[in-house]
Design a protein around this motif. Structure first.
Motif, PDB file in Angstrom:
ATOM      1  N   ILE A  36      41.884  41.905  71.752  1.00  0.00           N
ATOM      2  CA  ILE A  36      41.174  41.399  70.578  1.00  0.00           C
ATOM      3  C   ILE A  36      41.274  39.877  70.538  1.00  0.00           C
ATOM      4  N   ALA A  37      42.449  39.359  70.830  1.00  0.00           N
ATOM      5  CA  ALA A  37      42.657  37.904  70.814  1.00  0.00           C
ATOM      6  C   ALA A  37      41.753  37.194  71.810  1.00  0.00           C
ATOM      7  N   SER A  38      41.522  37.808  72.960  1.00  0.00           N
ATOM      8  CA  SER A  38      40.702  37.182  74.003  1.00  0.00           C
ATOM      9  C   SER A  38      39.224  37.527  73.884  1.00  0.00           C
ATOM     10  N   GLY A  39      38.880  38.410  72.931  1.00  0.00           N
ATOM     11  CA  GLY A  39      37.476  38.774  72.736  1.00  0.00           C
ATOM     12  C   GLY A  39      36.992  39.903  73.607  1.00  0.00           C
ATOM     13  N   ARG A  40      37.900  40.574  74.309  1.00  0.00           N
ATOM     14  CA  ARG A  40      37.486  41.680  75.182  1.00  0.00           C
ATOM     15  C   ARG A  40      37.396  43.001  74.434  1.00  0.00           C
ATOM     16  N   ILE A  41      37.927  43.045  73.214  1.00  0.00           N
ATOM     17  CA  ILE A  41      37.762  44.180  72.311  1.00  0.00           C
ATOM     18  C   ILE A  41      37.355  43.637  70.949  1.00  0.00           C
ATOM     19  N   VAL A  42      36.429  44.327  70.286  1.00  0.00           N
ATOM     20  CA  VAL A  42      36.098  44.012  68.897  1.00  0.00           C
ATOM     21  C   VAL A  42      36.321  45.266  68.061  1.00  0.00           C
ATOM     22  N   ILE A  43      36.604  45.069  66.785  1.00  0.00           N
ATOM     23  CA  ILE A  43      36.654  46.175  65.824  1.00  0.00           C
ATOM     24  C   ILE A  43      35.490  45.965  64.864  1.00  0.00           C
ATOM     25  N   ALA A  44      34.561  46.919  64.874  1.00  0.00           N
ATOM     26  CA  ALA A  44      33.323  46.776  64.106  1.00  0.00           C
ATOM     27  C   ALA A  44      33.549  47.144  62.651  1.00  0.00           C
ATOM     28  N   ARG A  45      33.638  46.109  61.812  1.00  0.00           N
ATOM     29  CA  ARG A  45      33.747  46.342  60.380  1.00  0.00           C
ATOM     30  C   ARG A  45      33.597  45.042  59.597  1.00  0.00           C
ATOM     31  N   ASN A  46      33.105  45.192  58.389  1.00  0.00           N
ATOM     32  CA  ASN A  46      32.965  44.099  57.440  1.00  0.00           C
ATOM     33  C   ASN A  46      34.093  44.265  56.419  1.00  0.00           C
ATOM     34  N   ILE A  47      34.767  43.196  56.075  1.00  0.00           N
ATOM     35  CA  ILE A  47      35.920  43.318  55.175  1.00  0.00           C
ATOM     36  C   ILE A  47      35.534  43.832  53.793  1.00  0.00           C
ATOM     37  N   ARG A  48      34.230  43.835  53.476  1.00  0.00           N
ATOM     38  CA  ARG A  48      33.786  44.343  52.169  1.00  0.00           C
ATOM     39  C   ARG A  48      33.727  45.868  52.135  1.00  0.00           C
ATOM     40  N   ARG A  49      33.811  46.501  53.304  1.00  0.00           N
ATOM     41  CA  ARG A  49      33.778  47.970  53.344  1.00  0.00           C
ATOM     42  C   ARG A  49      35.192  48.493  53.571  1.00  0.00           C
ATOM     43  N   ALA A 251      26.205  33.929  77.098  1.00  0.00           N
ATOM     44  CA  ALA A 251      27.600  33.713  77.495  1.00  0.00           C
ATOM     45  C   ALA A 251      28.159  32.433  76.874  1.00  0.00           C
ATOM     46  N   ARG A 252      27.342  31.400  76.803  1.00  0.00           N
ATOM     47  CA  ARG A 252      27.777  30.150  76.183  1.00  0.00           C
ATOM     48  C   ARG A 252      28.077  30.372  74.701  1.00  0.00           C
ATOM     49  N   GLN A 253      27.258  31.169  74.030  1.00  0.00           N
ATOM     50  CA  GLN A 253      27.464  31.438  72.611  1.00  0.00           C
ATOM     51  C   GLN A 253      28.672  32.343  72.379  1.00  0.00           C
ATOM     52  N   VAL A 254      28.945  33.236  73.317  1.00  0.00           N
ATOM     53  CA  VAL A 254      30.152  34.053  73.232  1.00  0.00           C
ATOM     54  C   VAL A 254      31.387  33.158  73.176  1.00  0.00           C
ATOM     55  N   LYS A 255      31.424  32.176  74.060  1.00  0.00           N
ATOM     56  CA  LYS A 255      32.560  31.255  74.106  1.00  0.00           C
ATOM     57  C   LYS A 255      32.715  30.510  72.783  1.00  0.00           C
ATOM     58  N   GLN A 256      31.609  30.049  72.228  1.00  0.00           N
ATOM     59  CA  GLN A 256      31.670  29.321  70.961  1.00  0.00           C
ATOM     60  C   GLN A 256      32.154  30.220  69.824  1.00  0.00           C
ATOM     61  N   ALA A 257      31.670  31.461  69.787  1.00  0.00           N
ATOM     62  CA  ALA A 257      32.086  32.386  68.731  1.00  0.00           C
ATOM     63  C   ALA A 257      33.582  32.652  68.815  1.00  0.00           C
ATOM     64  N   ARG A 258      34.084  32.861  70.014  1.00  0.00           N
ATOM     65  CA  ARG A 258      35.523  33.114  70.190  1.00  0.00           C
ATOM     66  C   ARG A 258      36.350  31.927  69.724  1.00  0.00           C
ATOM     67  N   GLU A 259      35.857  30.725  69.960  1.00  0.00           N
ATOM     68  CA  GLU A 259      36.589  29.535  69.526  1.00  0.00           C
ATOM     69  C   GLU A 259      36.693  29.474  68.008  1.00  0.00           C
ATOM     70  N   HIS A 260      35.759  30.135  67.313  1.00  0.00           N
ATOM     71  CA  HIS A 260      35.771  30.182  65.845  1.00  0.00           C
ATOM     72  C   HIS A 260      36.397  31.478  65.337  1.00  0.00           C
ATOM     73  N   ASP A 261      37.036  32.245  66.217  1.00  0.00           N
ATOM     74  CA  ASP A 261      37.678  33.515  65.859  1.00  0.00           C
ATOM     75  C   ASP A 261      36.679  34.522  65.299  1.00  0.00           C
ATOM     76  N   VAL A 262      35.448  34.479  65.811  1.00  0.00           N
ATOM     77  CA  VAL A 262      34.405  35.415  65.403  1.00  0.00           C
ATOM     78  C   VAL A 262      34.225  36.464  66.499  1.00  0.00           C
ATOM     79  N   GLN A 263      34.251  37.729  66.131  1.00  0.00           N
ATOM     80  CA  GLN A 263      34.069  38.814  67.093  1.00  0.00           C
ATOM     81  C   GLN A 263      32.612  38.874  67.551  1.00  0.00           C
ATOM     82  N   VAL A 264      32.411  39.106  68.853  1.00  0.00           N
ATOM     83  CA  VAL A 264      31.056  39.070  69.393  1.00  0.00           C
ATOM     84  C   VAL A 264      30.920  40.042  70.556  1.00  0.00           C
ATOM     85  N   ILE A 265      29.767  40.696  70.630  1.00  0.00           N
ATOM     86  CA  ILE A 265      29.409  41.510  71.779  1.00  0.00           C
ATOM     87  C   ILE A 265      28.055  41.031  72.293  1.00  0.00           C
ATOM     88  N   VAL A 266      27.673  41.498  73.468  1.00  0.00           N
ATOM     89  CA  VAL A 266      26.419  41.069  74.090  1.00  0.00           C
ATOM     90  C   VAL A 266      25.566  42.286  74.406  1.00  0.00           C
TER      91      VAL A 266
END
Length: 433
Positions: A36-49, A251-266
């Protein structure tokens, strides 16, 4: 500022969700946290649910299956879509996406958010932005901020993951419409964005406001699914310059999202021949440092109309075996119609079989232990226990009993069933040695 689950994992801490995912998947929690820390796993959920199942997508996890439902511009039947949601939950979908384009889109989304519980719900916000933008502004000359307003509205509702077509640039849109492709753009969201960009001579709104988008997804800790606007819609257009260029930008946007601690898939193709699937996944994983990969099919032939769920299951099994993490189902109605409730069931079951077939290769014994258990009951002719392992238990039982059963075997072999023929021999100790 509250940390996202990726931010917490980066700090070396473990959450209850990580522990639950570890138990569900049979993967050590330390590996879950690190991936999860490296972005190779995401957990799909919104904190409002709050009442949502912990669903992980990515490296070392079971391949997940998504079901698309939703109204069309010509057929708005909310009750039918509710029933489709129930079928998707019943037959084992991991996530559901609302792709509605007809009716009151806010109302439909909010209804489906309740109906699909406990599964994560995804959307494609560009649909609503386009449809309501054209009505609100009398054409396509609406401001770029309107797209972001819709994203924010859907995040507030609790949407867990969204397809964001952010890798499509104005330059790529121009190249696509001027290309020699048979089908320049087959992504509905991609086509809407391309028309908006070309008509207004403006860059993609999601690219213009990318930093703010990352802030929004960070706030709700939801998942960005980078859409593949230029995926091939026919095997004749596979792996061309347009598709690969968009993947590089993703791929470039994946890197940027990870730098902001945002989970991302492609997201990936699309139509693709059998021999190209492995190389596509290898390229994607290399470019994105193993981001979770979400594929539509892939469909391995263009002429399976009426049976596209089978063409997609063939491609999906190969994709999953070689590293795809998330399969989007297709139904027999693909390319032909909005699917019926029954077609949703058929498409989901076919895709779950594909995911499992891929997992047997990808995960080994962890995945095929149930196959081994089933085989034991089948060899013993213990039908009640064996049928419980079917992906569609009702269908399997219906077929087993479609003719009167007069032996312990089924009606294919009847009294000549191999297990009946060998029964006495198999019971002799000397022959078992």
């Amino acid at each position: 500022m509250t940390k996202t689950i990726m931010g917490i994992a980066k700090s070396g801490n473990t959450t209850e969700e990580m522990r639950r995912l570890s138990e569900i998947e049979g993967v050590p929690v330390e590996k879950i946290r690190e991936r999860i820390a490296s972005g190779r796993i995401v957990i799909a959920r919104n904190i409002r649910r709050e009442s949502i199942r912990t669903t992980g997508i990515g490296e070392g996890l079971y391949t997940k299956v998504n079901v698309n439902i939703g109204t069309s511009g010509t057929l708005v039947d909310i009750e039918m879509e509710r029933k489709k949601a129930h079928i998707a939950v019943k037959y084992g979908a991991d996530t559901i996406m609302d792709l509605s384009t007809g009716g009151n889109l806010d109302e439909i989304r909010r209804i489906l958010l309740k109906e699909v519980e406990p599964l994560p719900l995804g959307t494609v916000p560009v649909y609503q932005a386009w449809i309501e933008g054209v009505k609100k502004y009398g054409g396509v000359s609406f401001p770029s901020e309107w797209f972001i307003e819709i994203v924010e509205r859907q995040l507030r509702d609790g949407v867990d993951f969204m397809t964001i077509h952010s890798a499509l640039s104005l330059e790529l849109a121009r190249k696509a419409v001027a290309s020699t492709r048979i089908m320049p753009i087959v992504s509905r969201g991609g086509a809407m964005l391309a028309v908006w960009m070309l008509e207004n001579n403006e860059e993609n709104p999601f690219r213009q406001h990318w930093d703010y988008l990352l802030e929004l997804f960070r706030e709700y800790d939801a998942v960005i699914s980078i859409g593949d606007s230029l995926r091939p819609g026919t095997i004749m257009d596979q792996h061309d310059e347009l598709q690969v260029t968009e993947l590089i930008e993703a791929a470039r946007q994946v890197k940027q999202a990870r730098e902001h601690d945002v989970q991302v898939i492609v997201e990936g193709p699309g139509h693709m021949t059998l021999d190209q699937i492995t190389s596509n996944i290898t390229l994607m994983k290399k470019l994105t440092n193993n981001a979770p990969y979400y594929v539509l099919g892939p469909l391995v032939t263009d002429i399976a109309m009426g049976y596209d769920h089978i063409a997609a299951a063939i491609g999906g099994a190969i994709a999953a075996a070689h590293g795809a993490d998330f399969l989007c189902y297709l139904t027999p109605a693909e390319h032909l119609s909005l699917p019926t409730i029954e077609q949703v069931r058929e498409g989901l079951v076919a895709t779950r079989i594909a995911a499992h077939a891929g997992d047997i290769v990808k995960l080994g014994k962890r995945a095929y232990s149930r196959d081994a258990e089933l085989s034991v009951f089948r060899a013993r002719l213990e039908w009640d226990k064996a049928l419980e392992y079917a992906f569609d238990i009702e269908k399997a039982r219906e077929i087993y009993t479609q003719f009167p059963v007069s032996t312990r075997g089924c009606n294919m072999c009847g009294q000549y069933c191999v297990f009946l023929l060998l029964d006495k021999l198999l019971k002799k100790p000397a022959l078992k040695q």
